[in-house]
Design an enzyme around this catalytic site. Structure first.
Site, PDB file in Angstrom:
ATOM      1  N   HIS A 123       0.812  -1.072   0.145  1.00 16.20           N
ATOM      2  CA  HIS A 123      -0.051  -0.091   0.001  1.00 16.20           C
ATOM      3  C   HIS A 123       0.957   1.420   0.108  1.00 16.20           C
ATOM      4  CE1 HIS A 123      -3.895   2.216   0.791  1.00 16.20           C
ATOM      5  NE2 HIS A 123      -2.911   2.951   1.430  1.00 16.20           N
ATOM      6  N   CYS A 124       0.825   2.142  -1.010  1.00 12.70           N
ATOM      7  CA  CYS A 124       1.800   3.043  -1.241  1.00 12.70           C
ATOM      8  C   CYS A 124       1.144   4.375  -0.542  1.00 12.70           C
ATOM      9  CB  CYS A 124       2.231   3.344  -2.592  1.00 12.70           C
ATOM     10  SG  CYS A 124       3.293   4.569  -2.949  1.00 12.70           S
TER      11      CYS A 124
END
Length: 333
Positions: A123-124
């Site tokens: 998850h960026c």
């Protein structure tokens, strides 16, 4: 960057041809960078299809049964016809109790999105999105065009940056612009090059960031290279078969995100036999993966080098012994 660079081009560059070439090249890199960034942010992560969700009766059975072998029997029955190779650390069926589904291979539950994401990488926070099967190619292109964008700015600014320290520039406001542009572009280039290089390595090995920290666990063993098919096929799995789309932020990845070919697949006596003509043996070791038919969108990756092998039920039982690894159900992210 845009206003600083435009001021730099207009004040320091005197040759009209040089200005035109630099501005055209800059806008090409800029548009590709923005396009890939936009696609990375606004492409919704793909979730497992309905076939992986438990039916109402299976959910009731799972809730009724005590944790242990009885729950695993419910999950084994639900996953019997699904293309699943991986297991938990204890050998149990991978199940998400928040989404109420059997997890496809390489699928993980994102605690931020609160969803199961197909082929989840991470998850960026920089794009405020999960990077997974649906947008991993866009994320790679975003890193690549960001790096090219910064390198282009640093390269075009370098000669004027040198003149700045040797007092070879006229005393104008462009001096500050030149210094700021070079330092900012150079620092971003260093960080982006390391991140882009790391993800290029991941693509070459057909791994995700999560799989680097926790290797995939197949039915009978852990294999960190279980999904690797060789450099060429690993590349095609992310970018697709048509090279004309490789450098464009358009979706061209192979498959559906739910099933993936593995490097070696041996016959599991508990499963129905797979289509004929897919037998081979390993030179060094035998990888014992459960054999289920690959989806049509993935199976052609293996046609050049057949990589399915068949073992007898007797030999299989000899390797497994009397132990049953699937005694507990584990939930994993």
């Amino acid at each position: 960057f845009y206003s600083f660079l435009f001021s730099h081009f207009s004040v320091t560059m005197t040759n009209i041809g040089e200005k035109v070439v630099c501005l055209v090249a800059y806008h090409i890199f800029f548009m590709l960078f923005v396009w890939s960034y936009w696609k990375t942010i606004f492409t919704l992560p793909m979730n497992p299809s309905k076939e992986f969700h438990l039916s109402y009766s299976d959910k009731e059975s799972l809730e009724r049964e005590p944790r242990g072998e009885s729950q695993q029997e419910v999950l084994r029955r639900a996953a019997k016809d699904l293309p699943i190779y991986t297991r938990t650390m204890s050998g149990a069926i991978r199940y998400c109790d928040r989404c109420h589904l059997v997890k496809p291979d390489r699928c993980h539950h994102c605690s931020v999105c609160d969803k199961c994401i197909l082929k989840m990488d991470h998850h960026c926070p920089w794009v405020n999105n999960c990077v997974g099967f649906s947008n991993y190619k866009f994320f790679l292109l975003f890193l690549a065009y960001s790096l090219l964008y910064c390198l282009f700015i640093a390269a075009t600014d370098l000669q004027y940056f040198i003149k700045f320290w040797t007092n070879g520039l006229p005393d104008t406001q462009a001096k500050f612009h030149i210094m700021f542009l070079f330092f900012a572009a150079a620092m971003f280039s260093v960080s982006l090059s390391s991140l882009f290089g790391y993800h290029c390595w991941l693509v070459s090995k057909n791994k995700s960031t999560l799989e680097v920290f926790r290797a995939p666990i197949f039915r009978h063993r852990t294999d960190k290279n279980g999904f690797s098919l060789g450099f060429s096929k690993n590349l095609r799995q992310v970018f697709g078969d048509e090279k004309k789309y490789w450098l464009l932020p358009v979706f061209s990845s192979l498959g559906d995100g739910c099933s993936f070919p593995t490097c070696l697949v041996n016959q599991d006596p508990e499963q129905a036999s797979t289509p004929g003509g897919l037998n081979s043996t390993s030179k060094n070791e035998s990888h014992l993966f459960p054999a289920k038919p690959l989806r049509d969108s993935q199976s052609h990756l293996l046609t050049d080098t057949p990589s399915w092998s068949e073992t007898s039920a007797k030999a299989e039982k000899g390797k497994v012994g009397m132990s049953n690894p699937a005694l507990t159900m584990e939930n994993e992210t």
